[in-house]
Design an enzyme around this catalytic site. Sequence first.
Site, PDB file in Angstrom:
ATOM      1  N   CYS A 136       0.842  -1.194   0.000  1.00 24.96           N
ATOM      2  CA  CYS A 136       0.000   0.000   0.000  1.00 24.96           C
ATOM      3  C   CYS A 136       0.880   1.247   0.000  1.00 24.96           C
ATOM      4  CB  CYS A 136      -0.869  -0.059   1.243  1.00 24.96           C
ATOM      5  SG  CYS A 136      -1.426   1.530   1.825  1.00 24.96           S
ATOM      6  N   GLU A 137       0.605   2.167  -0.918  1.00 24.65           N
ATOM      7  CA  GLU A 137       1.465   3.355  -1.009  1.00 24.65           C
ATOM      8  C   GLU A 137       1.180   4.373   0.088  1.00 24.65           C
ATOM      9  OE1 GLU A 137       0.733   4.957  -4.899  1.00 24.65           O
ATOM     10  OE2 GLU A 137      -0.825   6.308  -4.196  1.00 24.65           O
ATOM     11  N   HIS A 138       0.100   4.184   0.817  1.00 24.79           N
ATOM     12  CA  HIS A 138      -0.204   5.121   1.900  1.00 24.79           C
ATOM     13  C   HIS A 138       0.413   4.713   3.228  1.00 24.79           C
ATOM     14  CE1 HIS A 138      -3.862   5.867  -0.801  1.00 24.79           C
ATOM     15  NE2 HIS A 138      -3.006   6.844  -0.970  1.00 24.79           N
ATOM     16  N   HIS A 139       0.683   3.415   3.397  1.00 22.52           N
ATOM     17  CA  HIS A 139       1.239   2.945   4.667  1.00 22.52           C
ATOM     18  C   HIS A 139       2.489   2.082   4.512  1.00 22.52           C
ATOM     19  CE1 HIS A 139      -3.090   3.691   5.538  1.00 22.52           C
ATOM     20  NE2 HIS A 139      -2.607   4.175   6.658  1.00 22.52           N
TER      21      HIS A 139
ATOM     22  N   GLN B  60      -5.120  -0.123  -4.819  1.00 19.15           N
ATOM     23  CA  GLN B  60      -5.703  -1.232  -5.578  1.00 19.15           C
ATOM     24  C   GLN B  60      -6.388  -0.781  -6.868  1.00 19.15           C
ATOM     25  OE1 GLN B  60      -7.733  -4.130  -3.171  1.00 19.15           O
ATOM     26  NE2 GLN B  60      -8.921  -4.876  -4.909  1.00 19.15           N
TER      27      GLN B  60
ATOM     28  N   HIS C 141      -5.735  -6.012   2.547  1.00 16.90           N
ATOM     29  CA  HIS C 141      -4.823  -4.903   2.843  1.00 16.90           C
ATOM     30  C   HIS C 141      -4.406  -5.005   4.303  1.00 16.90           C
ATOM     31  CE1 HIS C 141      -5.851  -2.178  -0.692  1.00 16.90           C
ATOM     32  NE2 HIS C 141      -6.569  -3.267  -0.875  1.00 16.90           N
TER      33      HIS C 141
ATOM     34  N   CYS D 110      -2.934  -2.875   5.935  1.00 15.52           N
ATOM     35  CA  CYS D 110      -3.159  -1.608   6.636  1.00 15.52           C
ATOM     36  C   CYS D 110      -4.578  -1.533   7.186  1.00 15.52           C
ATOM     37  CB  CYS D 110      -2.851  -0.409   5.747  1.00 15.52           C
ATOM     38  SG  CYS D 110      -3.702  -0.431   4.191  1.00 15.52           S
TER      39      CYS D 110
HETATM   40 ZN   LIG Z   1      -2.816   1.578   3.465  1.00 12.56          ZN
END
Ligand SMILES: [Zn+2]
Length: 239
Positions: free
Chosen positions: A127-130, A168, A196, A198
Amino acid sequence: MKQKEITLNTLVNGKNVSLSELTAEEIGNNHIMTTIETPMKSDAFAASDEEKMKKIEFHFKEIMETLGLDLKDDSLKGTPERVAKMYVKEIFSGLNPANKPKIALFENRYQYNQMLVEKDITFYSNCEHHFVPIFGKAHLAYISNGKVIGLSKLNRIVQYYAKRPQVQERFTMQIAKELQTVLETEDVAVIIDAKHLCVSSRGIQDINAATITSFYGGKFQDENTKLEFLRYVEMKTQY
Ligand SMILES: [Zn+2]
């Protein structure tokens, strides 16, 4: 073919908003993507893999030390180097277009003009956010326009786009657009069924939630064709 940027409206807490109205934190927390293309700096490949690994090693050591870890410990001291190598050579190697699989097309000699489905392709992404794992199955289909590609290439396309920091929705679109480009047809479908970490290992900690995204291009927008694909995906294989 360069993929087009899309402007995206999205639902946040049930309200349809434009991305430009959101803060970076809102975008990250709600797992929203901003473009189909992975946002890259213009000088992304100015440095060699070796230079990147040295730099990441240095900074990852800083992160570990900031967390209070003692890097003199035998178990920890090799970690920054291992992480750097893993980032550049393995789990984020799909950022570099040089690692894109070479796709050879074959003439469709058998005049097979039905749907071809390649399902249950296992992938691991992040995941590019976490920067924690997303993993699951990809199911692909296309209807040949006179050209076919080797089955293993379908798998390789999935793995290439998985090896990037991802969201995704973008992952789904990148695979779909690549298939349309290499197969020279609009008639492709992609389903991504993923977990995910996250979501399951932190934040809301829902261990059962799965996220499904799909893309239906060309003939797959026809309800019967779409249903045929979905039936194959659901079908229990007999081996
Ligand atoms: Zn994430």
